[in-house]
Motif scaffolding. Structure first.
Motif, PDB file in Angstrom:
ATOM      1  N   VAL A 145       0.869  -1.172   0.000  1.00 12.33           N
ATOM      2  CA  VAL A 145       0.000   0.000   0.000  1.00 12.33           C
ATOM      3  C   VAL A 145       0.910   1.228   0.000  1.00 12.33           C
ATOM      4  O   VAL A 145       1.847   1.299   0.797  1.00 12.33           O
ATOM      5  CB  VAL A 145      -0.918   0.017   1.232  1.00 12.33           C
ATOM      6  CG1 VAL A 145      -1.721   1.314   1.293  1.00 12.33           C
ATOM      7  CG2 VAL A 145      -1.836  -1.199   1.221  1.00 12.33           C
ATOM      8  N   VAL A 146       0.649   2.172  -0.904  1.00 10.37           N
ATOM      9  CA  VAL A 146       1.494   3.362  -1.010  1.00 10.37           C
ATOM     10  C   VAL A 146       0.645   4.606  -0.783  1.00 10.37           C
ATOM     11  O   VAL A 146      -0.377   4.807  -1.446  1.00 10.37           O
ATOM     12  CB  VAL A 146       2.177   3.452  -2.390  1.00 10.37           C
ATOM     13  CG1 VAL A 146       3.072   4.691  -2.461  1.00 10.37           C
ATOM     14  CG2 VAL A 146       2.980   2.194  -2.681  1.00 10.37           C
ATOM     15  N   LYS A 147       1.064   5.420   0.155  1.00 11.48           N
ATOM     16  CA  LYS A 147       0.445   6.722   0.414  1.00 11.48           C
ATOM     17  C   LYS A 147       1.493   7.796   0.141  1.00 11.48           C
ATOM     18  O   LYS A 147       2.590   7.759   0.707  1.00 11.48           O
ATOM     19  CB  LYS A 147      -0.037   6.809   1.856  1.00 11.48           C
ATOM     20  CG  LYS A 147      -0.499   8.189   2.307  1.00 11.48           C
ATOM     21  CD  LYS A 147      -1.787   8.613   1.652  1.00 11.48           C
ATOM     22  CE  LYS A 147      -2.294   9.928   2.260  1.00 11.48           C
ATOM     23  NZ  LYS A 147      -3.534  10.407   1.597  1.00 11.48           N
ATOM     24  N   SER A 148       1.165   8.751  -0.725  1.00 13.53           N
ATOM     25  CA  SER A 148       2.127   9.778  -1.119  1.00 13.53           C
ATOM     26  C   SER A 148       1.759  11.131  -0.534  1.00 13.53           C
ATOM     27  O   SER A 148       0.578  11.448  -0.351  1.00 13.53           O
ATOM     28  CB  SER A 148       2.203   9.874  -2.644  1.00 13.53           C
ATOM     29  OG  SER A 148       2.596   8.637  -3.202  1.00 13.53           O
ATOM     30  N   PHE A 149       2.785  11.925  -0.266  1.00 12.09           N
ATOM     31  CA  PHE A 149       2.631  13.268   0.290  1.00 12.09           C
ATOM     32  C   PHE A 149       3.417  14.216  -0.607  1.00 12.09           C
ATOM     33  O   PHE A 149       4.629  14.032  -0.792  1.00 12.09           O
ATOM     34  CB  PHE A 149       3.154  13.333   1.719  1.00 12.09           C
ATOM     35  CG  PHE A 149       2.411  12.442   2.672  1.00 12.09           C
ATOM     36  CD1 PHE A 149       1.403  12.952   3.477  1.00 12.09           C
ATOM     37  CD2 PHE A 149       2.708  11.082   2.749  1.00 12.09           C
ATOM     38  CE1 PHE A 149       0.707  12.122   4.346  1.00 12.09           C
ATOM     39  CE2 PHE A 149       2.016  10.245   3.616  1.00 12.09           C
ATOM     40  CZ  PHE A 149       1.007  10.771   4.414  1.00 12.09           C
ATOM     41  N   HIS A 178       6.888   9.141  -0.043  1.00 13.29           N
ATOM     42  CA  HIS A 178       6.002   7.984  -0.080  1.00 13.29           C
ATOM     43  C   HIS A 178       6.133   7.160   1.198  1.00 13.29           C
ATOM     44  O   HIS A 178       7.256   6.894   1.663  1.00 13.29           O
ATOM     45  CB  HIS A 178       6.337   7.097  -1.277  1.00 13.29           C
ATOM     46  CG  HIS A 178       6.411   7.837  -2.573  1.00 13.29           C
ATOM     47  ND1 HIS A 178       5.290   8.312  -3.220  1.00 13.29           N
ATOM     48  CD2 HIS A 178       7.475   8.211  -3.344  1.00 13.29           C
ATOM     49  CE1 HIS A 178       5.653   8.932  -4.335  1.00 13.29           C
ATOM     50  NE2 HIS A 178       6.976   8.885  -4.423  1.00 13.29           N
ATOM     51  N   HIS A 215       3.649   0.429   2.887  1.00 16.93           N
ATOM     52  CA  HIS A 215       3.485  -0.525   3.988  1.00 16.93           C
ATOM     53  C   HIS A 215       2.896  -1.847   3.537  1.00 16.93           C
ATOM     54  O   HIS A 215       2.235  -1.953   2.502  1.00 16.93           O
ATOM     55  CB  HIS A 215       2.683   0.089   5.127  1.00 16.93           C
ATOM     56  CG  HIS A 215       1.192   0.051   4.991  1.00 16.93           C
ATOM     57  ND1 HIS A 215       0.453   1.117   4.522  1.00 16.93           N
ATOM     58  CD2 HIS A 215       0.284  -0.921   5.310  1.00 16.93           C
ATOM     59  CE1 HIS A 215      -0.829   0.822   4.550  1.00 16.93           C
ATOM     60  NE2 HIS A 215      -0.968  -0.419   5.016  1.00 16.93           N
ATOM     61  N   TYR A 254      -0.126  10.379   9.722  1.00 15.68           N
ATOM     62  CA  TYR A 254      -0.659   9.268   8.939  1.00 15.68           C
ATOM     63  C   TYR A 254      -0.161   7.927   9.473  1.00 15.68           C
ATOM     64  O   TYR A 254      -0.938   6.971   9.634  1.00 15.68           O
ATOM     65  CB  TYR A 254      -0.254   9.430   7.475  1.00 15.68           C
ATOM     66  CG  TYR A 254      -0.534   8.210   6.625  1.00 15.68           C
ATOM     67  CD1 TYR A 254      -1.824   7.918   6.192  1.00 15.68           C
ATOM     68  CD2 TYR A 254       0.497   7.347   6.259  1.00 15.68           C
ATOM     69  CE1 TYR A 254      -2.084   6.797   5.417  1.00 15.68           C
ATOM     70  CE2 TYR A 254       0.247   6.232   5.484  1.00 15.68           C
ATOM     71  CZ  TYR A 254      -1.046   5.952   5.068  1.00 15.68           C
ATOM     72  OH  TYR A 254      -1.293   4.840   4.304  1.00 15.68           O
ATOM     73  N   GLU A 262      -2.684   5.074  11.047  1.00 18.34           N
ATOM     74  CA  GLU A 262      -2.817   3.755  10.426  1.00 18.34           C
ATOM     75  C   GLU A 262      -2.195   2.642  11.266  1.00 18.34           C
ATOM     76  O   GLU A 262      -2.284   1.463  10.904  1.00 18.34           O
ATOM     77  CB  GLU A 262      -2.175   3.771   9.036  1.00 18.34           C
ATOM     78  CG  GLU A 262      -2.834   4.729   8.054  1.00 18.34           C
ATOM     79  CD  GLU A 262      -4.285   4.374   7.777  1.00 18.34           C
ATOM     80  OE1 GLU A 262      -4.572   3.178   7.565  1.00 18.34           O
ATOM     81  OE2 GLU A 262      -5.131   5.293   7.786  1.00 18.34           O
ATOM     82  N   GLU A 282       2.477   9.322 -10.124  1.00 18.98           N
ATOM     83  CA  GLU A 282       2.365   7.871 -10.304  1.00 18.98           C
ATOM     84  C   GLU A 282       2.081   7.543 -11.759  1.00 18.98           C
ATOM     85  O   GLU A 282       1.209   8.145 -12.389  1.00 18.98           O
ATOM     86  CB  GLU A 282       1.257   7.287  -9.428  1.00 18.98           C
ATOM     87  CG  GLU A 282       1.143   5.770  -9.582  1.00 18.98           C
ATOM     88  CD  GLU A 282       0.037   5.146  -8.733  1.00 18.98           C
ATOM     89  OE1 GLU A 282      -0.222   3.932  -8.915  1.00 18.98           O
ATOM     90  OE2 GLU A 282      -0.544   5.857  -7.899  1.00 18.98           O
TER      91      GLU A 282
END
Length: 315
Positions: free
Chosen positions: A32-36, A46, A49, A83, A87, A245
């Motif tokens: 899982v990728v969360k970008s800022f 990035h 996780h 974040y 999470e 992305e």
């Protein structure tokens, strides 16, 4: 948390490709990728996780820095921390793709708050030697990469929880650039940008357009379906939104500088001519000075104040 190495670049590429293919086939976990996105420096950080274990890595974080006042703040890093805590993630790695020339790293601050090992490519030693001389850093500045917990070599592998990850050395923008392959996701740093914007510059000390071309072709040999998470976006002409992305396939088909069929000579000519027209990054001096130290500020002088040096007529 194990690390192994292989000496063959062909083997390293095959290993990375196999990792992606197995993740796409469902044989290995996908991250899982969360970008800022930090618009002030056009940088995408990035958080990656493993959904099964909640172990995570943070890639290319940003320390907010106001050049006019010389003040640092932590708004961007605090957003990542919020974040991670929301999470319930457990940070194993703080990964740097290279010693950035356009933003300061927040890795030491994040490490203090969240833990994890700080890692970069082994060629950071070359960068430290080059810029240690430029900034006259003195004998107290160690030029052996010891500011980092792990120095990765081409072909190294590691884990983030159940996620399998591999490292490719992709020099050209700088000598020390790495791409991290984590499951089906690729994090190439500054080596390549969105297809409509092209590729990284190669005119910094230690940069080389020929090496950059071969690094890009190596990356674009990975499976087309791999997700590509970039370190920067600058909104190409005609595009109104920041995007970071894409896929390997989209880069092969559409990258304006390096799509399939572009020869090495054509690329090097384009890159060299284009680089001559570019200004130096506004935060080059503070960024490299801090990032070659693993994101740590220079040590205080006898009056207790830390200083960023600006060499005159030297670059």
């Amino acid at each position: 948390m194990t690390v192994s190495a292989t000496s063959s670049k062909d083997t390293a590429l095959q290993q990375a490709s196999s990792l992606i293919e197995r993740a796409l086939a469902g044989e290995l976990s996908r991250p899982v990728v969360k970008s800022f996105f930090d618009e002030a420096t056009f940088t995408a950080s990035h958080v990656v996780h493993d959904p099964a274990t909640q172990y995570a890595a943070i890639i290319d974080s940003v320390l907010d820095y106001d050049a006019a006042s010389g003040r640092t703040t932590h708004e961007s890093a605090d957003e990542i921390i919020a974040y991670v805590r929301q999470e319930g993630l457990k940070i194993e790695w703080l990964l740097e793709t290279h010693a950035h020339a356009d933003h300061l790293s927040a890795a030491p601050y994040l490490q203090e708050k969240l833990g994890g090992k700080l890692a970069i490519g082994r060629e950071i030693i070359t960068v430290q030697q080059t810029f240690g001389k430029l900034f006259n850093a003195g004998t107290e500045f160690e030029r052996d990469g010891s500011q980092f917990d792990r120095l990765f070599d081409d072909g190294d592998t590691f884990e983030i929880g159940n996620l399998h990850a591999a490292v490719l050395h992709v020099p050209g923008h700088t000598p020390a650039d790495l791409a991290y392959i984590i499951g089906d996701a690729v994090f190439p740093g500054d080596t390549i940008f969105m297809p409509d914007f092209g590729t990284a510059r190669a005119d910094f000390p230690g940069g080389d357009a020929h090496r950059l071309y071969h690094s890009i072709r190596r990356l674009l040999s990975l499976p087309r379906e791999a997700r590509l998470f970039l370190c920067h976006d600058y909104k190409a002409d005609g595009r109104d939104e920041f995007v970071w992305e894409t896929t390997i396939g989209a880069e092969r088909d559409e990258n304006v500088h390096a799509h399939d069929g572009v020869s090495e000579d054509a690329f090097v000519t384009m890159r060299t001519e284009r680089d001559r027209t570019l200004d130096m990054p506004k935060l080059l001096m503070p960024s490299v000075q801090v990032n070659m130290r693993g994101g740590r500020l220079p040590e205080p002088e006898e009056n207790g104040t830390r200083y960023i040096k600006i060499p005159i007529n030297a670059v």
